[in-house]
Design an enzyme around this catalytic site. Structure first.
Site, PDB file in Angstrom:
ATOM      1  N   LYS A 182      28.171  41.782  41.772  1.00 55.62           N
ATOM      2  CA  LYS A 182      28.585  43.094  42.296  1.00 55.62           C
ATOM      3  C   LYS A 182      29.487  43.731  41.247  1.00 55.62           C
ATOM      4  O   LYS A 182      30.676  43.437  41.158  1.00 55.62           O
ATOM      5  CB  LYS A 182      29.353  42.890  43.604  1.00 55.62           C
ATOM      6  CG  LYS A 182      29.264  44.047  44.584  1.00 55.62           C
ATOM      7  CD  LYS A 182      29.869  45.340  44.102  1.00 55.62           C
ATOM      8  CE  LYS A 182      31.353  45.444  44.290  1.00 55.62           C
ATOM      9  NZ  LYS A 182      31.941  46.625  43.618  1.00 55.62           N
ATOM     10  N   GLU A 257      40.802  35.809  39.787  1.00 57.17           N
ATOM     11  CA  GLU A 257      41.372  36.135  38.476  1.00 57.17           C
ATOM     12  C   GLU A 257      42.012  37.507  38.615  1.00 57.17           C
ATOM     13  O   GLU A 257      41.313  38.519  38.695  1.00 57.17           O
ATOM     14  CB  GLU A 257      40.271  36.181  37.406  1.00 57.17           C
ATOM     15  CG  GLU A 257      39.575  34.863  37.157  1.00 57.17           C
ATOM     16  CD  GLU A 257      40.456  33.839  36.477  1.00 57.17           C
ATOM     17  OE1 GLU A 257      41.593  34.176  36.074  1.00 57.17           O
ATOM     18  OE2 GLU A 257      40.018  32.691  36.357  1.00 57.17           O
ATOM     19  N   CYS A 291      43.637  42.313  31.428  1.00 62.03           N
ATOM     20  CA  CYS A 291      44.530  41.622  32.364  1.00 62.03           C
ATOM     21  C   CYS A 291      45.598  40.784  31.666  1.00 62.03           C
ATOM     22  O   CYS A 291      46.716  40.693  32.139  1.00 62.03           O
ATOM     23  CB  CYS A 291      43.718  40.738  33.293  1.00 62.03           C
ATOM     24  SG  CYS A 291      42.649  39.599  32.396  1.00 62.03           S
ATOM     25  N   GLU A 390      52.306  45.831  36.702  1.00 59.87           N
ATOM     26  CA  GLU A 390      51.158  45.912  35.787  1.00 59.87           C
ATOM     27  C   GLU A 390      50.754  47.385  35.668  1.00 59.87           C
ATOM     28  O   GLU A 390      50.463  48.031  36.672  1.00 59.87           O
ATOM     29  CB  GLU A 390      49.981  45.102  36.336  1.00 59.87           C
ATOM     30  CG  GLU A 390      48.786  45.124  35.398  1.00 59.87           C
ATOM     31  CD  GLU A 390      47.549  44.425  35.974  1.00 59.87           C
ATOM     32  OE1 GLU A 390      47.185  44.696  37.124  1.00 59.87           O
ATOM     33  OE2 GLU A 390      46.954  43.608  35.254  1.00 59.87           O
TER      34      GLU A 390
HETATM   35  P1  NAD Z   1      39.940  46.238  41.985  1.00 59.18           P
HETATM   36  O1  NAD Z   1      40.595  45.116  42.683  1.00 59.18           O
HETATM   37  O2  NAD Z   1      40.214  47.619  42.450  1.00 59.18           O
HETATM   38  O3  NAD Z   1      38.346  46.096  42.056  1.00 59.18           O
HETATM   39  C1  NAD Z   1      37.689  44.963  41.552  1.00 59.18           C
HETATM   40  C2  NAD Z   1      36.359  44.785  42.279  1.00 59.18           C
HETATM   41  O4  NAD Z   1      36.618  44.533  43.652  1.00 59.18           O
HETATM   42  C3  NAD Z   1      35.444  46.002  42.239  1.00 59.18           C
HETATM   43  O5  NAD Z   1      34.124  45.550  42.036  1.00 59.18           O
HETATM   44  C4  NAD Z   1      35.614  46.608  43.620  1.00 59.18           C
HETATM   45  O6  NAD Z   1      34.488  47.326  44.059  1.00 59.18           O
HETATM   46  C5  NAD Z   1      35.817  45.369  44.463  1.00 59.18           C
HETATM   47  N1  NAD Z   1      36.527  45.598  45.732  1.00 59.18           N
HETATM   48  C6  NAD Z   1      37.385  46.597  46.061  1.00 59.18           C
HETATM   49  N2  NAD Z   1      37.830  46.433  47.326  1.00 59.18           N
HETATM   50  C7  NAD Z   1      37.251  45.302  47.804  1.00 59.18           C
HETATM   51  C8  NAD Z   1      37.336  44.588  49.041  1.00 59.18           C
HETATM   52  N3  NAD Z   1      38.108  44.998  50.047  1.00 59.18           N
HETATM   53  N4  NAD Z   1      36.626  43.448  49.164  1.00 59.18           N
HETATM   54  C9  NAD Z   1      35.858  42.987  48.158  1.00 59.18           C
HETATM   55  N5  NAD Z   1      35.729  43.631  46.970  1.00 59.18           N
HETATM   56  C10 NAD Z   1      36.412  44.763  46.796  1.00 59.18           C
HETATM   57  O7  NAD Z   1      40.297  46.057  40.454  1.00 59.18           O
HETATM   58  P2  NAD Z   1      39.922  47.013  39.249  1.00 59.18           P
HETATM   59  O8  NAD Z   1      40.771  48.239  39.299  1.00 59.18           O
HETATM   60  O9  NAD Z   1      38.447  47.168  39.164  1.00 59.18           O
HETATM   61  O10 NAD Z   1      40.355  46.120  37.982  1.00 59.18           O
HETATM   62  C11 NAD Z   1      41.647  46.120  37.457  1.00 59.18           C
HETATM   63  C12 NAD Z   1      42.392  44.887  37.877  1.00 59.18           C
HETATM   64  O11 NAD Z   1      41.647  43.723  37.515  1.00 59.18           O
HETATM   65  C13 NAD Z   1      43.727  44.728  37.179  1.00 59.18           C
HETATM   66  O12 NAD Z   1      44.699  44.336  38.108  1.00 59.18           O
HETATM   67  C14 NAD Z   1      43.477  43.608  36.187  1.00 59.18           C
HETATM   68  O13 NAD Z   1      44.598  42.883  35.812  1.00 59.18           O
HETATM   69  C15 NAD Z   1      42.492  42.765  36.904  1.00 59.18           C
HETATM   70  N6  NAD Z   1      41.738  41.924  35.971  1.00 59.18           N
HETATM   71  C16 NAD Z   1      42.000  40.572  35.955  1.00 59.18           C
HETATM   72  C17 NAD Z   1      41.332  39.746  35.053  1.00 59.18           C
HETATM   73  C18 NAD Z   1      41.586  38.257  35.005  1.00 59.18           C
HETATM   74  O14 NAD Z   1      40.731  37.548  34.527  1.00 59.18           O
HETATM   75  N7  NAD Z   1      42.714  37.755  35.488  1.00 59.18           N
HETATM   76  C19 NAD Z   1      40.398  40.292  34.180  1.00 59.18           C
HETATM   77  C20 NAD Z   1      40.153  41.656  34.235  1.00 59.18           C
HETATM   78  C21 NAD Z   1      40.839  42.471  35.145  1.00 59.18           C
END
Ligand code: NAD
Length: 488
Positions: A182, A257, A291, A390
């Site tokens: 997804k 993650e 991240c 962050e």
């Molecule tokens: P996000 O949490 O908004 O979305 C991530 C994914 O989750 C998307 O595909 C989104 O559609 C889905 N999502 C949203 N609401 C959901 C729900 N209620 N249930 C299930 N899925 C849902 O994050 P983002 O803005 O896309 O990404 C940025 C964040 O990701 C930052 O906090 C960053 O640090 C983190 N990140 C972490 C890593 C790591 O490996 N630790 C790597 C990359 C990014």
């Protein structure tokens, strides 16, 4: 099905059971190009309940034979997929870039490589992840098998649309699971374009599927009763929702993650040039939307002024290569979209309003698109928002410190724990500090990097579980203990 996608022929349908199908849901995703804010498409499928159910059913049907496929056959499919990703890498990167805005060199290329290498790396494990056996001294021969879970899923963010596919799909498929990807609603195209490559590599129908969608699709996946595992990368609030949905549904396994606010601790006795390079890379790679970016820089008093001068110079040099992500001369692109631009700009404006002193940057670049200068604040209080939260953009805080004890306490004074870096030429000090960091990963004379062969992930609220290395295979399998009575 030949691979014919491009920016003028975007993939917009769901990929279920080795076919592109229109979503049964009438809602669509709308995506924009961050270099100028223009609409890229408003008719990308958003998977709803019927679509998720269809993919899960196809996965369940495919699972019994996929898990039993000869290891060499599974390995060959994975390797072929890796080479197809490489072959079409430029196009896949372009399909990401059109809504992510990251130039091909270096980040787009890195992402293609990370995806392909993850498939190769995990393919190599297939006949080596063998389980264990224990002798029958007590009358029972014990065999412990690593068994696949069934239909699994990966929910990924927008900042690494292709790299995260490799990190999740590759270990899931290598261990005999079926996998539903997804992608983020902001960056669906590179994932949706994988269909022809999945078929050409030889994945049977239902084994590797792609459902574009938003948080509602993610919620359907994380609460689904027949999905056995979700590997999630994204923000902390969403990670908590997923954990909760998993607990309230079928207790599916969850790997998280999540975000970070990683410290880099730079001692007087470091190689200054090396420390400056890593610190500058950390907030400029992918426009700081990483991240594990080191965004809290702590420099010991003796070299603080020299470091600040060099860091400022390095960032201002990099700012010169910010521009149109489609131009070969650009190294850094815009932030992903208006929402992210407003969020990062908000932090910068509030930062300028009394939270710290601006060392460099602090402004938008141009009046079109979402370009922003690499920005550093100095003299920031420990409890200031720009020091604790962050930001997920090219923004760092720079402060000085006196002693090792003081800096360990400051580094760990956070709920995040993804990565930390220590820069010194004294190996004893480096190892002492590395062992004191509350963090899943530590770099010595480097920071903000990941390597496929070793565990990747965070402690505290930065996540739970690990990706990469053998840990990723373990996370997609269940240990089954078989006890054989040898006494009769
Ligand atoms: P996000 O949490 O908004 O979305 C991530 C994914 O989750 C998307 O595909 C989104 O559609 C889905 N999502 C949203 N609401 C959901 C729900 N209620 N249930 C299930 N899925 C849902 O994050 P983002 O803005 O896309 O990404 C940025 C964040 O990701 C930052 O906090 C960053 O640090 C983190 N990140 C972490 C890593 C790591 O490996 N630790 C790597 C990359 C990014």
């Amino acid at each position: 099905m030949a691979f014919s996608f491009s920016k003028s022929n975007l993939p917009k349908q769901l990929f279920i059971n080795n076919e592109y199908v229109a979503s049964k849901n009438s809602k669509k995703l709308e995506v924009f190009n961050p270099k100028d804010g223009s609409l890229v498409a408003n008719d990308v499928d958003l998977a709803g309940e019927t679509d998720v159910d269809a993919a899960v059913s196809a996965g369940e049907k495919a699972f019994p034979s996929w898990k039993k496929l000869a290891p060499t056959a599974r390995r060959d499919i994975m390797l072929k997929f890796a080479s197809l990703v490489e072959q079409h890498g430029q196009t896949l990167a372009e399909l990401s870039r059109i809504t992510l805005g990251t130039p091909y060199e270096p980040f787009g290329k890195f992402e293609v490589g990370a995806c392909a290498e993850a498939f190769k790396y995990n393919a190599g494990w297939i006949d080596k992840f063998a389980g264990e056996s224990f002798p029958q001294d007590d009358g029972f021969l014990k065999i412990v098998r690593n068994e696949p879970l069934g239909v699994t899923a990966g929910i990924v963010p927008w900042n690494g649309p292709l790299g995260t596919v490799g990190l999740k799909a590759a270990p899931a498929l290598a261990t005999g699971n079926c996998f539903i990807l997804k992608p983020s609603e902001k960056t669906p195209f590179a994932s949706l374009a994988l269909g022809p490559l999945i078929i050409e590599a030889g994945f049977p129908p239902g084994v590797f599927q792609v459902l574009s969608g938003d948080g509602t699709t993610g919620a359907l996946i994380s609460s689904h009763m027949k999905i056995r595992k979700v590997s999630f990368t994204g923000s902390i609030p969403t990670g908590k929702r997923i954990q909760e949905a998993a607990a309230k549904s079928n207790l599916k396994r969850v790997t998280l993650e999540l975000g970070g606010k990683s410290p880099a601790v730079i001692f007087d006795d470091c190689n200054l040039e090396n420390a400056i390079t890593w610190a500058a890379n950390a907030i400029t790679a992918n426009t700081g939307q990483v991240c594990f970016a080191a965004t809290r820089i702590y420099v010991q008093e003796g070299i603080y002024d020299k470091f600040a001068e060099g860091y400022k110079k390095a960032l201002e040099e990099r700012a010169k290569a910010i521009g149109d992500p489609d131009a070969a001369t650009s190294v850094m692109g815009p932030l992903v979209d208006k929402a992210q631009f407003d969020r990062v700009s908000g932090f910068i404006e509030r930062g300028k309003n009394g939270q710290g002193t601006l060392l460099t940057g602090g402004s938008r670049i141009g009046d079109k698109g979402f370009f922003i200068q690499p920005t550093v604040f100095t003299h920031v209080a420990a409890d200031a928002e720009i020091h604790t939260e962050e930001i997920f953009g090219p923004v760092a805080v720079l402060n000085s410190f006196k002693t090792e004890e003081e800096i360990i306490e400051k580094s760990n004074d956070t709920n995040f724990g993804l990565m930390a870096g220590v820069f010194t030429q004294d190996i004893n000090k480096a190892l002492r500090v590395a062992s004191e960091f509350d963090s899943g990963m530590v770099g010595i004379n480097c920071v903000s990097l990941m390597l496929l062969s070793v565990p990747f992930g965070g402690s505290k609220e930065s996540g739970s579980g690990r990706e990469c290395g053998k840990d990723a295979l373990q996370a997609f399998t269940e240990r089954k203990t078989i006890m054989i009575n040898m006494t009769y």
